[in-house]
Design a protein around this motif. Structure first.
Motif, PDB file in Angstrom:
ATOM      1  N   HIS A 162     -22.906 -17.709  -0.904  1.00  0.00           N
ATOM      2  CA  HIS A 162     -21.675 -18.108  -0.175  1.00  0.00           C
ATOM      3  C   HIS A 162     -21.523 -17.447   1.327  1.00  0.00           C
ATOM      4  O   HIS A 162     -22.204 -16.572   1.289  1.00  0.00           O
ATOM      5  N   GLY A 163     -20.356 -17.861   1.779  1.00  0.00           N
ATOM      6  CA  GLY A 163     -20.427 -17.305   3.178  1.00  0.00           C
ATOM      7  C   GLY A 163     -19.576 -15.993   3.473  1.00  0.00           C
ATOM      8  O   GLY A 163     -19.252 -15.723   4.441  1.00  0.00           O
ATOM      9  N   HIS A 164     -19.227 -15.355   2.315  1.00  0.00           N
ATOM     10  CA  HIS A 164     -18.290 -14.215   2.600  1.00  0.00           C
ATOM     11  C   HIS A 164     -19.183 -12.961   3.009  1.00  0.00           C
ATOM     12  O   HIS A 164     -20.463 -13.021   2.857  1.00  0.00           O
ATOM     13  N   MET A 165     -18.723 -12.039   3.840  1.00  0.00           N
ATOM     14  CA  MET A 165     -19.364 -11.172   4.754  1.00  0.00           C
ATOM     15  C   MET A 165     -20.360 -10.268   3.941  1.00  0.00           C
ATOM     16  O   MET A 165     -21.483  -9.799   4.342  1.00  0.00           O
ATOM     17  N   ASP A 166     -19.866 -10.025   2.624  1.00  0.00           N
ATOM     18  CA  ASP A 166     -20.721  -8.911   1.994  1.00  0.00           C
ATOM     19  C   ASP A 166     -22.048  -9.816   1.359  1.00  0.00           C
ATOM     20  O   ASP A 166     -22.664  -9.127   0.828  1.00  0.00           O
ATOM     21  N   GLN A 178      -8.817 -12.651  15.038  1.00  0.00           N
ATOM     22  CA  GLN A 178      -7.498 -11.633  15.002  1.00  0.00           C
ATOM     23  C   GLN A 178      -6.857 -11.653  13.914  1.00  0.00           C
ATOM     24  O   GLN A 178      -6.453 -10.335  13.324  1.00  0.00           O
ATOM     25  N   TYR A 179      -6.655 -12.661  13.291  1.00  0.00           N
ATOM     26  CA  TYR A 179      -5.825 -12.684  12.123  1.00  0.00           C
ATOM     27  C   TYR A 179      -6.753 -11.854  10.866  1.00  0.00           C
ATOM     28  O   TYR A 179      -5.972 -11.043   9.928  1.00  0.00           O
ATOM     29  N   ARG A 180      -7.829 -12.352  10.833  1.00  0.00           N
ATOM     30  CA  ARG A 180      -8.989 -11.550   9.771  1.00  0.00           C
ATOM     31  C   ARG A 180      -8.924 -10.070   9.932  1.00  0.00           C
ATOM     32  O   ARG A 180      -8.921  -9.229   8.997  1.00  0.00           O
ATOM     33  N   ALA A 181      -8.576  -9.474  11.193  1.00  0.00           N
ATOM     34  CA  ALA A 181      -8.922  -8.018  11.299  1.00  0.00           C
ATOM     35  C   ALA A 181      -7.411  -7.585  10.508  1.00  0.00           C
ATOM     36  O   ALA A 181      -7.376  -6.583  10.329  1.00  0.00           O
ATOM     37  N   HIS A 182      -6.508  -8.105  10.802  1.00  0.00           N
ATOM     38  CA  HIS A 182      -4.999  -7.864  10.199  1.00  0.00           C
ATOM     39  C   HIS A 182      -5.168  -8.008   8.612  1.00  0.00           C
ATOM     40  O   HIS A 182      -4.926  -6.894   7.998  1.00  0.00           O
ATOM     41  N   VAL A 193      -8.169  -0.691   5.580  1.00  0.00           N
ATOM     42  CA  VAL A 193      -8.955  -0.229   6.605  1.00  0.00           C
ATOM     43  C   VAL A 193      -8.277  -0.200   8.073  1.00  0.00           C
ATOM     44  O   VAL A 193      -7.220  -1.026   8.037  1.00  0.00           O
ATOM     45  N   PRO A 194      -8.910   0.371   8.928  1.00  0.00           N
ATOM     46  CA  PRO A 194      -8.239   0.229  10.365  1.00  0.00           C
ATOM     47  C   PRO A 194      -8.187  -1.131  10.766  1.00  0.00           C
ATOM     48  O   PRO A 194      -9.118  -1.843  10.471  1.00  0.00           O
ATOM     49  N   GLU A 195      -7.375  -1.637  11.518  1.00  0.00           N
ATOM     50  CA  GLU A 195      -7.346  -2.909  12.042  1.00  0.00           C
ATOM     51  C   GLU A 195      -8.258  -2.942  13.553  1.00  0.00           C
ATOM     52  O   GLU A 195      -7.721  -2.836  14.506  1.00  0.00           O
ATOM     53  N   THR A 196      -9.433  -3.399  13.275  1.00  0.00           N
ATOM     54  CA  THR A 196     -10.326  -3.630  14.408  1.00  0.00           C
ATOM     55  C   THR A 196     -11.051  -4.935  14.257  1.00  0.00           C
ATOM     56  O   THR A 196     -11.381  -5.411  13.189  1.00  0.00           O
ATOM     57  N   PRO A 227      -3.928 -13.293  -1.966  1.00  0.00           N
ATOM     58  CA  PRO A 227      -2.603 -13.537  -1.287  1.00  0.00           C
ATOM     59  C   PRO A 227      -2.781 -13.912   0.165  1.00  0.00           C
ATOM     60  O   PRO A 227      -1.894 -14.444   0.675  1.00  0.00           O
ATOM     61  N   TRP A 228      -3.752 -13.324   0.850  1.00  0.00           N
ATOM     62  CA  TRP A 228      -3.951 -13.569   2.284  1.00  0.00           C
ATOM     63  C   TRP A 228      -4.722 -14.957   2.501  1.00  0.00           C
ATOM     64  O   TRP A 228      -5.009 -15.318   3.492  1.00  0.00           O
ATOM     65  N   LYS A 229      -5.636 -15.410   1.546  1.00  0.00           N
ATOM     66  CA  LYS A 229      -6.790 -16.487   1.673  1.00  0.00           C
ATOM     67  C   LYS A 229      -6.247 -17.887   1.171  1.00  0.00           C
ATOM     68  O   LYS A 229      -5.413 -18.030   0.264  1.00  0.00           O
TER      69      LYS A 229
END
Ligand SMILES: [Zn+2]
Length: 413
Positions: A82-86, A119-123, A131-134, A200-202
């Motif tokens: 699947h397409g999750h980054m990990d 942008q939203y995903r960084a948040h 983790v830091p918002e970058t 909660p975010w997805k």
């Protein structure tokens, strides 16, 4: 507590450093099956008489390059579970052999969405993973071939039966290799953790389809089941038992939510009513360390239910702040709110206290005493919480309050 929060913050910064400098752990669980693992990702590959099939690619190129060096034969196919980054983030390290990269038809849409919402995903990553918002610079390697349904690849002495499904994501693909009776199921099970249904975010996940696809995997009676990218393996009766526990808990929780929707129970009551069946509470395959039952309930509710909760006051609501302002004016004295919040805190009702305090925080965000009390409540919630996602969220907002109080102390600098 402050030390704990600092530790958590340090850990998250370390986690990022680790990702960029990590040493990959390799394993050879079967003669033709190999796996590679770093702390938050894994992948696996299968040797055939005519080259290699790689399943997933780890999260970053640095670690993926170590895997590439380890694989001696030519990589003919990469399959994304699947397409999750990990699972896809390291793909660029494997392109020298010009492999065919196969995925569900819906996976490219996911990459497009990630770019659109960077942008939203960084948040949300900052809140969810502490983790830091970058903004990450990510090279998305799109598949060269997509499909929906079933497809079989023959390579050398083996065949790879690919099946797309909706479960954790809408772009999942699991793989069965009959010659060695092995299934690679990606995140259809996340090792020994409670299934990741509800974040909660997805967007919502697909609970019922998830249970059905695990039943399909079980019907193959696989001798070995590899989860995540391949980093966790269950063997023989443990594989069947792990699948069965996951299926049973998903079906039970799903059906409880459906019943409560039909009964018209409000979602804020529902999350406290739905329970894991007694005999599965201590299952070694369902540890609630990443997600939690309440998130599962919200998820299934959102999938079947619109936003409207049967209260006409909520059909076309005024902005929350405007309503809070009215309530605040009626109370007439912020001290009354602070006093009640302290009482609730002392009665170990931190969640309720948090919601009462919200009236004051929303109207007077710069009220120092309110923000200090806010930290106290969030710390109490964090201290009782073993679930990584909610715990990280509490800590994120503690840090936000702490930063505010520090800047106030320094004259707003
Ligand atoms: Zn995943």
């Amino acid at each position: 507590m402050l030390n704990n929060e600092k530790n958590t913050e340090n850990k998250s910064l370390n986690a990022i450093r680790v990702l960029n400098n990590v040493n990959v752990k390799f394993n050879d669980p079967l003669p033709d099956v190999h796996t590679a693992r770093i702390p938050i990702a894994s992948c696996g590959w299968v040797d055939t008489a005519d080259g290699v099939v790689l399943i997933d690619t780890l999260i970053r190129r640095h670690a993926a390059k170590q895997v590439k060096e380890r694989i001696k034969s030519k990589i003919k196919y990469i399959i994304y579970t699947h397409g999750h980054m990990d699972h896809v983030g390291g793909a660029s390290a494997f392109l020298d052999d010009k492999p065919e990269i196969i995925s569900s038809k819906y996976l490219p849409d996911r990459f497009d969405k990630y770019k659109m919402l960077a942008q939203y995903r960084a948040h949300i990553n900052a809140v969810q993973f502490n983790v830091p918002e970058t903004l990450e610079s990510i090279k998305y390697v799109y598949p060269t071939k997509t499909f929906l349904g079933e497809m079989t690849i023959k390579l050398g002495d083996k065949s790879f039966e690919l099946h797309t499904t909706r479960a954790e994501t809408d772009d999942a693909c699991w793989i069965y290799v009959p010659e060695i009776n092995v299934a690679f199921i990606g995140d259809l099970m996340i090792g020994r953790h409670f299934p990741n249904i509800g974040n909660p975010w997805k967007p919502t996940r697909f609970a019922l389809d998830w249970a059905k696809v695990l039943e399909e995997v079980r019907a193959k009676e696989p001798q070995y089941v590899f989860c995540n990218g391949g980093g966790v393996m269950f063997k023989e009766e443990r594989a069947i038992e792990a699948l069965s526990h996951n299926i049973e808990v998903i079906r039970s929780l799903h059906d409880q939510v459906v019943d409560l929707i039909n009964q018209g129970i409000h979602i804020t009551e529902m999350i406290h009513k739905v329970k894991v069946p007694q005999h599965l509470i201590d299952s070694p395959y369902l540890r609630q360390l990443y997600t939690r039952v309440e998130f599962f309930v919200f998820n299934v509710y959102r999938w079947y239910h619109g936003y409207f909760d049967d209260n006409p006051a909520h059909l076309l609501p005024r902005p929350e702040k405007e309503v809070m302002n009215e309530i605040y004016d009626l109370i007439g004295d912020p001290q009354k709110i602070l006093n009640r919040v302290k009482e609730l805190f002392n009665q170990n009702q931190s969640q309720l206290a948090l919601q009462v305090l919200d009236v004051l925080i929303q109207i007077e965000p710069e009220n120092i005493e309110a923000r200090k009390l806010h930290i106290k409540l969030l710390r109490a919630l964090a201290a009782q919480d073993n679930c990584l996602m909610s715990k990280n969220a509490w800590v994120y907002y503690i840090n936000k309050d702490t930063k505010f109080l520090k800047s106030e102390k320094n004259g707003g600098k």
